[in-house]
Write a protein that holds these residues in place. Structure first.
Motif, PDB file in Angstrom:
ATOM      1  N   VAL A  89     -19.584 -28.531   7.893  1.00  0.00           N
ATOM      2  CA  VAL A  89     -20.999 -28.504   7.500  1.00  0.00           C
ATOM      3  C   VAL A  89     -21.744 -27.243   7.944  1.00  0.00           C
ATOM      4  CG1 VAL A  89     -21.135 -31.024   7.479  1.00  0.00           C
ATOM      5  CG2 VAL A  89     -21.796 -29.774   9.550  1.00  0.00           C
ATOM      6  N   ALA A  90     -21.083 -26.330   8.582  1.00  0.00           N
ATOM      7  CA  ALA A  90     -21.745 -25.127   9.107  1.00  0.00           C
ATOM      8  C   ALA A  90     -22.346 -24.291   7.979  1.00  0.00           C
ATOM      9  CB  ALA A  90     -20.739 -24.272   9.885  1.00  0.00           C
ATOM     10  N   PRO A  91     -23.427 -23.565   8.263  1.00  0.00           N
ATOM     11  CA  PRO A  91     -24.034 -22.702   7.243  1.00  0.00           C
ATOM     12  C   PRO A  91     -23.076 -21.627   6.711  1.00  0.00           C
ATOM     13  CG  PRO A  91     -25.517 -22.956   9.099  1.00  0.00           C
ATOM     14  CD  PRO A  91     -24.218 -23.580   9.496  1.00  0.00           C
ATOM     15  N   VAL A  92     -22.188 -21.148   7.562  1.00  0.00           N
ATOM     16  CA  VAL A  92     -21.181 -20.170   7.130  1.00  0.00           C
ATOM     17  C   VAL A  92     -19.811 -20.725   7.508  1.00  0.00           C
ATOM     18  CG1 VAL A  92     -20.279 -17.822   7.380  1.00  0.00           C
ATOM     19  CG2 VAL A  92     -22.760 -18.226   7.437  1.00  0.00           C
ATOM     20  N   ARG A  93     -18.962 -20.850   6.494  1.00  0.00           N
ATOM     21  CA  ARG A  93     -17.590 -21.317   6.703  1.00  0.00           C
ATOM     22  C   ARG A  93     -16.655 -20.318   6.048  1.00  0.00           C
ATOM     23  NH1 ARG A  93     -16.134 -25.309   3.909  1.00  0.00           N
ATOM     24  NH2 ARG A  93     -14.553 -26.094   5.307  1.00  0.00           N
ATOM     25  N   LEU A  94     -15.768 -19.761   6.823  1.00  0.00           N
ATOM     26  CA  LEU A  94     -14.745 -18.863   6.296  1.00  0.00           C
ATOM     27  C   LEU A  94     -13.413 -19.589   6.449  1.00  0.00           C
ATOM     28  CD1 LEU A  94     -15.956 -15.537   7.945  1.00  0.00           C
ATOM     29  CD2 LEU A  94     -16.528 -16.438   5.691  1.00  0.00           C
ATOM     30  N   VAL A  95     -12.709 -19.759   5.347  1.00  0.00           N
ATOM     31  CA  VAL A  95     -11.471 -20.530   5.352  1.00  0.00           C
ATOM     32  C   VAL A  95     -10.355 -19.640   4.816  1.00  0.00           C
ATOM     33  CG1 VAL A  95     -10.297 -22.605   4.530  1.00  0.00           C
ATOM     34  CG2 VAL A  95     -12.776 -22.654   4.965  1.00  0.00           C
ATOM     35  N   PHE A  96      -9.251 -19.600   5.559  1.00  0.00           N
ATOM     36  CA  PHE A  96      -8.095 -18.783   5.192  1.00  0.00           C
ATOM     37  C   PHE A  96      -6.850 -19.664   5.271  1.00  0.00           C
ATOM     38  CE2 PHE A  96     -11.234 -16.262   7.511  1.00  0.00           C
ATOM     39  CZ  PHE A  96     -11.595 -15.351   6.536  1.00  0.00           C
ATOM     40  N   GLN A  97      -5.904 -19.460   4.328  1.00  0.00           N
ATOM     41  CA  GLN A  97      -4.678 -20.252   4.301  1.00  0.00           C
ATOM     42  C   GLN A  97      -3.478 -19.363   4.050  1.00  0.00           C
ATOM     43  OE1 GLN A  97      -4.762 -24.276   2.463  1.00  0.00           O
ATOM     44  NE2 GLN A  97      -6.539 -23.439   1.371  1.00  0.00           N
ATOM     45  N   ARG A  98      -2.360 -19.819   4.588  1.00  0.00           N
ATOM     46  CA  ARG A  98      -1.106 -19.100   4.364  1.00  0.00           C
ATOM     47  C   ARG A  98       0.052 -20.037   4.688  1.00  0.00           C
ATOM     48  NH1 ARG A  98       0.015 -13.765   3.517  1.00  0.00           N
ATOM     49  NH2 ARG A  98       2.053 -13.051   4.150  1.00  0.00           N
ATOM     50  N   GLU A  99       1.118 -19.941   3.916  1.00  0.00           N
ATOM     51  CA  GLU A  99       2.332 -20.694   4.217  1.00  0.00           C
ATOM     52  C   GLU A  99       3.280 -19.824   5.003  1.00  0.00           C
ATOM     53  OE1 GLU A  99       4.250 -22.706   0.978  1.00  0.00           O
ATOM     54  OE2 GLU A  99       2.356 -23.617   0.335  1.00  0.00           O
ATOM     55  N   ILE A 100       3.872 -20.440   6.030  1.00  0.00           N
ATOM     56  CA  ILE A 100       4.870 -19.745   6.837  1.00  0.00           C
ATOM     57  C   ILE A 100       6.110 -20.627   6.947  1.00  0.00           C
ATOM     58  CG2 ILE A 100       3.176 -18.348   8.076  1.00  0.00           C
ATOM     59  CD1 ILE A 100       3.442 -20.220  10.469  1.00  0.00           C
ATOM     60  N   SER A 101       7.213 -20.051   7.386  1.00  0.00           N
ATOM     61  CA  SER A 101       8.474 -20.794   7.406  1.00  0.00           C
ATOM     62  C   SER A 101       8.636 -21.678   8.637  1.00  0.00           C
ATOM     63  CB  SER A 101       9.654 -19.826   7.298  1.00  0.00           C
ATOM     64  OG  SER A 101       9.649 -18.922   8.380  1.00  0.00           O
ATOM     65  N   ARG A 117       1.843 -25.031   6.007  1.00  0.00           N
ATOM     66  CA  ARG A 117       0.645 -24.419   5.427  1.00  0.00           C
ATOM     67  C   ARG A 117      -0.371 -24.396   6.562  1.00  0.00           C
ATOM     68  NH1 ARG A 117      -2.036 -22.837   1.078  1.00  0.00           N
ATOM     69  NH2 ARG A 117      -0.348 -23.352  -0.317  1.00  0.00           N
ATOM     70  N   VAL A 118      -0.754 -23.184   6.964  1.00  0.00           N
ATOM     71  CA  VAL A 118      -1.711 -22.986   8.049  1.00  0.00           C
ATOM     72  C   VAL A 118      -3.068 -22.697   7.427  1.00  0.00           C
ATOM     73  CG1 VAL A 118      -2.307 -21.588  10.073  1.00  0.00           C
ATOM     74  CG2 VAL A 118       0.113 -21.990   9.498  1.00  0.00           C
ATOM     75  N   ARG A 119      -4.071 -23.484   7.808  1.00  0.00           N
ATOM     76  CA  ARG A 119      -5.440 -23.253   7.341  1.00  0.00           C
ATOM     77  C   ARG A 119      -6.345 -23.058   8.554  1.00  0.00           C
ATOM     78  NH1 ARG A 119      -8.382 -27.888   4.314  1.00  0.00           N
ATOM     79  NH2 ARG A 119      -8.992 -28.434   6.407  1.00  0.00           N
ATOM     80  N   TRP A 120      -7.015 -21.925   8.586  1.00  0.00           N
ATOM     81  CA  TRP A 120      -7.916 -21.575   9.687  1.00  0.00           C
ATOM     82  C   TRP A 120      -9.332 -21.559   9.142  1.00  0.00           C
ATOM     83  CZ3 TRP A 120      -9.313 -15.992  11.018  1.00  0.00           C
ATOM     84  CH2 TRP A 120     -10.077 -15.912  12.180  1.00  0.00           C
ATOM     85  N   THR A 121     -10.205 -22.346   9.741  1.00  0.00           N
ATOM     86  CA  THR A 121     -11.615 -22.380   9.359  1.00  0.00           C
ATOM     87  C   THR A 121     -12.448 -21.855  10.520  1.00  0.00           C
ATOM     88  OG1 THR A 121     -11.273 -24.310   7.945  1.00  0.00           O
ATOM     89  CG2 THR A 121     -13.544 -23.845   8.635  1.00  0.00           C
ATOM     90  N   MET A 122     -13.267 -20.861  10.231  1.00  0.00           N
ATOM     91  CA  MET A 122     -14.239 -20.352  11.191  1.00  0.00           C
ATOM     92  C   MET A 122     -15.598 -20.827  10.685  1.00  0.00           C
ATOM     93  SD  MET A 122     -15.171 -16.426  12.224  1.00  0.00           S
ATOM     94  CE  MET A 122     -13.588 -16.132  12.976  1.00  0.00           C
ATOM     95  N   ALA A 123     -16.271 -21.640  11.497  1.00  0.00           N
ATOM     96  CA  ALA A 123     -17.554 -22.222  11.115  1.00  0.00           C
ATOM     97  C   ALA A 123     -18.620 -21.719  12.078  1.00  0.00           C
ATOM     98  CB  ALA A 123     -17.462 -23.744  11.168  1.00  0.00           C
ATOM     99  N   VAL A 124     -19.705 -21.150  11.529  1.00  0.00           N
ATOM    100  CA  VAL A 124     -20.708 -20.533  12.399  1.00  0.00           C
ATOM    101  C   VAL A 124     -22.130 -20.790  11.913  1.00  0.00           C
ATOM    102  CG1 VAL A 124     -19.147 -18.658  13.078  1.00  0.00           C
ATOM    103  CG2 VAL A 124     -20.716 -18.318  11.198  1.00  0.00           C
ATOM    104  N   ASP A 125     -23.035 -20.690  12.854  1.00  0.00           N
ATOM    105  CA  ASP A 125     -24.459 -20.623  12.575  1.00  0.00           C
ATOM    106  C   ASP A 125     -25.000 -19.525  13.478  1.00  0.00           C
ATOM    107  OD1 ASP A 125     -27.008 -21.079  11.645  1.00  0.00           O
ATOM    108  OD2 ASP A 125     -27.356 -22.848  12.876  1.00  0.00           O
ATOM    109  N   ARG A 171     -25.058 -13.919  10.412  1.00  0.00           N
ATOM    110  CA  ARG A 171     -24.411 -14.616   9.294  1.00  0.00           C
ATOM    111  C   ARG A 171     -24.011 -13.643   8.197  1.00  0.00           C
ATOM    112  NH1 ARG A 171     -28.897 -18.370   9.604  1.00  0.00           N
ATOM    113  NH2 ARG A 171     -29.396 -17.718   7.490  1.00  0.00           N
ATOM    114  N   LEU A 172     -24.876 -12.700   7.885  1.00  0.00           N
ATOM    115  CA  LEU A 172     -24.561 -11.710   6.856  1.00  0.00           C
ATOM    116  C   LEU A 172     -23.398 -10.811   7.279  1.00  0.00           C
ATOM    117  CD1 LEU A 172     -28.167 -10.730   5.728  1.00  0.00           C
ATOM    118  CD2 LEU A 172     -26.504 -12.132   4.467  1.00  0.00           C
ATOM    119  N   ALA A 173     -23.399 -10.418   8.540  1.00  0.00           N
ATOM    120  CA  ALA A 173     -22.315  -9.569   9.053  1.00  0.00           C
ATOM    121  C   ALA A 173     -20.977 -10.307   8.996  1.00  0.00           C
ATOM    122  CB  ALA A 173     -22.619  -9.112  10.477  1.00  0.00           C
ATOM    123  N   LEU A 174     -20.995 -11.580   9.331  1.00  0.00           N
ATOM    124  CA  LEU A 174     -19.754 -12.353   9.296  1.00  0.00           C
ATOM    125  C   LEU A 174     -19.238 -12.494   7.866  1.00  0.00           C
ATOM    126  CD1 LEU A 174     -17.873 -13.635  11.289  1.00  0.00           C
ATOM    127  CD2 LEU A 174     -19.083 -15.775  10.970  1.00  0.00           C
TER     128      LEU A 174
END
Length: 156
Positions: A15-27, A115-123, A129-132
């Motif tokens: 629910v954070a105002p800024v959420r950056l989500v990244f995913q990648r599959e690894i072995s 499958r690795v999913r990393w979420t960075m959630a910030v306010d 917020r703009l810089a992020l």
């Protein structure tokens, strides 16, 4: 100057105002990835190039993290649910403009790997917020490099 952030719970990751989500599959399999994230905190410096210091605090209930460029974080672990979720909240940081921050690592089986999913959630203040948001491409590259390096490390 270090400042205390607003304490938030696990729900903040969705629910954070800024959420950056990244995913990648690894072995590497989820249990090995979870161990590297949650149990081998000091090992983060070996595979996450941006991390210059990582150490557990309070018997593993917290962490101290330092990044290239001088950012410092004191964190509280919010979840360590093997082998699926590792999440933490930033309590104190020297990053100006931050008001609340969590990171969540979700691990899901993907064939014999993960499958690795990393979420960075910030306010934070508007400039923060703009810089992020502007840093998204760099954070995506950092994540990609880190999990690729972690996968190589776990294969050895």
């Amino acid at each position: 100057m270090a400042h205390r952030l607003r304490p938030v719970g696990r729900e903040f990751a969705s629910v954070a105002p800024v959420r950056l989500v990244f995913q990648r599959e690894i072995s590497a399999a989820p249990p090995a990835v979870f161990d590297a994230l949650a149990r081998d905190v000091t090992g983060w410096t070996d595979w996450f190039r941006a991390v210059t210091l990582a150490r557990p605090l309070d018997g593993g209930a917290g962490r101290e993290i330092r990044l290239l460029g001088g950012a410092r974080f004191r964190e509280t672990v919010l979840a360590a649910e093997e082998p699926e979720v590792y999440a933490y909240r930033v309590d104190v940081t020297n990053v100006p403009g931050a008001r609340a921050m969590t990171e969540e690592w979700r691990l899901r089986p993907a064939g014999t790997g993960t499958r690795v999913r990393w979420t960075m959630a910030v306010d934070g203040l508007t400039p923060f917020r703009l810089a992020l948001k502007a840093a998204r491409p760099g954070l995506a590259a950092s994540f990609r490099d880190a999990v690729t390096s972690l996968d190589r490390r776990l294969a050895d």
